[in-house]
Design a protein around this motif. Sequence first.
Motif, short mmCIF file in Angstrom:
data_model
loop_
_atom_site.label_atom_id
_atom_site.label_comp_id
_atom_site.label_asym_id
_atom_site.label_seq_id
_atom_site.Cartn_x
_atom_site.Cartn_y
_atom_site.Cartn_z
N ASN A 148 45.21 54.74 31.07
CA ASN A 148 45.50 53.39 31.57
C ASN A 148 46.97 53.01 31.42
O ASN A 148 47.33 51.87 31.66
N ALA A 149 47.81 53.93 31.04
CA ALA A 149 49.21 53.61 30.77
C ALA A 149 49.96 53.12 32.01
O ALA A 149 50.77 52.21 31.92
N ARG A 150 49.69 53.71 33.17
CA ARG A 150 50.41 53.29 34.37
C ARG A 150 50.10 51.83 34.74
O ARG A 150 51.03 51.05 34.92
N PRO A 151 48.83 51.43 34.85
CA PRO A 151 48.56 50.01 35.13
C PRO A 151 49.14 49.08 34.05
O PRO A 151 49.62 47.99 34.36
N ASP A 152 49.07 49.52 32.80
CA ASP A 152 49.65 48.72 31.71
C ASP A 152 51.16 48.59 31.87
O ASP A 152 51.74 47.53 31.64
N ALA A 153 51.81 49.69 32.26
CA ALA A 153 53.27 49.66 32.47
C ALA A 153 53.61 48.72 33.63
O ALA A 153 54.58 47.95 33.55
N ILE A 154 52.83 48.79 34.69
CA ILE A 154 53.06 47.91 35.84
C ILE A 154 52.91 46.45 35.42
O ILE A 154 53.75 45.60 35.75
N ALA A 155 51.86 46.14 34.68
CA ALA A 155 51.64 44.77 34.21
C ALA A 155 52.78 44.30 33.31
O ALA A 155 53.26 43.17 33.42
N PHE A 156 53.22 45.18 32.41
CA PHE A 156 54.32 44.84 31.50
C PHE A 156 55.61 44.55 32.29
O PHE A 156 56.26 43.53 32.06
N LEU A 157 55.95 45.44 33.20
CA LEU A 157 57.19 45.24 33.97
C LEU A 157 57.12 44.00 34.85
O LEU A 157 58.10 43.26 34.95
N LEU A 158 55.99 43.76 35.46
CA LEU A 158 55.83 42.56 36.27
C LEU A 158 55.97 41.31 35.41
O LEU A 158 56.60 40.33 35.81
N ASP A 162 61.10 37.17 36.05
CA ASP A 162 61.07 35.71 36.02
C ASP A 162 59.77 35.22 36.67
O ASP A 162 59.46 35.65 37.78
N PRO A 163 59.02 34.35 36.00
CA PRO A 163 57.74 33.89 36.54
C PRO A 163 57.82 33.34 37.97
O PRO A 163 56.89 33.50 38.74
N ARG A 164 58.94 32.72 38.33
CA ARG A 164 59.08 32.18 39.69
C ARG A 164 59.21 33.27 40.74
O ARG A 164 59.01 33.02 41.91
N GLU A 165 59.53 34.49 40.32
CA GLU A 165 59.73 35.62 41.24
C GLU A 165 58.59 36.63 41.20
O GLU A 165 58.54 37.53 42.04
N GLN A 166 57.69 36.52 40.24
CA GLN A 166 56.66 37.55 40.04
C GLN A 166 55.79 37.77 41.27
O GLN A 166 55.57 38.92 41.66
N GLU A 167 55.29 36.72 41.87
CA GLU A 167 54.40 36.89 43.03
C GLU A 167 55.15 37.52 44.20
O GLU A 167 54.64 38.42 44.86
N LYS A 168 56.37 37.07 44.42
CA LYS A 168 57.17 37.63 45.51
C LYS A 168 57.45 39.11 45.28
O LYS A 168 57.31 39.93 46.19
N VAL A 169 57.80 39.48 44.06
CA VAL A 169 58.08 40.88 43.73
C VAL A 169 56.80 41.71 43.83
O VAL A 169 56.82 42.81 44.39
#
Length: 186
Positions: A148-158, A162-169
Amino acid sequence: MESVSRRKNTEPSLPAAARIAPAQAEAEPMFDLIELLFFAYRDFVGDADRLLESYGFGRAHHRVLHFVSRRPGLTIAELLDILKITKQSLNRVLKELRDKGYVEVRAGVIDRRQRQLYPTKTGINLALSIAKLQTQRFRRVFGHLQKNARPDAIAFLLAMIDPREQEKVATLVASGARLKPLGREL
């Protein structure tokens, strides 16, 4: 099951001097994470830097080439928004990529005043070479971690964005086109 336990045993761990007691951790800056992120980024981009140097390019060229290759037809305004750089900075890098035959700039299909960016075959090949190089590092790392490291890494990096940019990114990353070198989809 055996490979998972083997992976756990090969996971990198911090030396005792780098571990902070929980009570102390809340008051102290997170130097361990700050420095680990610095060194991880240094080595991750270092792989690309060494390859780019042979072309006379740097990190700014890589960023432009990456997003133009992933999203052919991207406008200059969209690229400026992604990279959060000035138009002046982009123009210098874009001129070099155009002059050396890695990127083309075309008038917009709907609005002729817009400038859309497209990678050339040479640009796509360089972008893929860099992506493959960086993917090798990820594959090596994920090979030593739990499944599960890849999904965890994706979640961590996301979450680091900045919270205002997370959905856009997240939307931008999820919608990324696959590169097609010489007509073949990867």
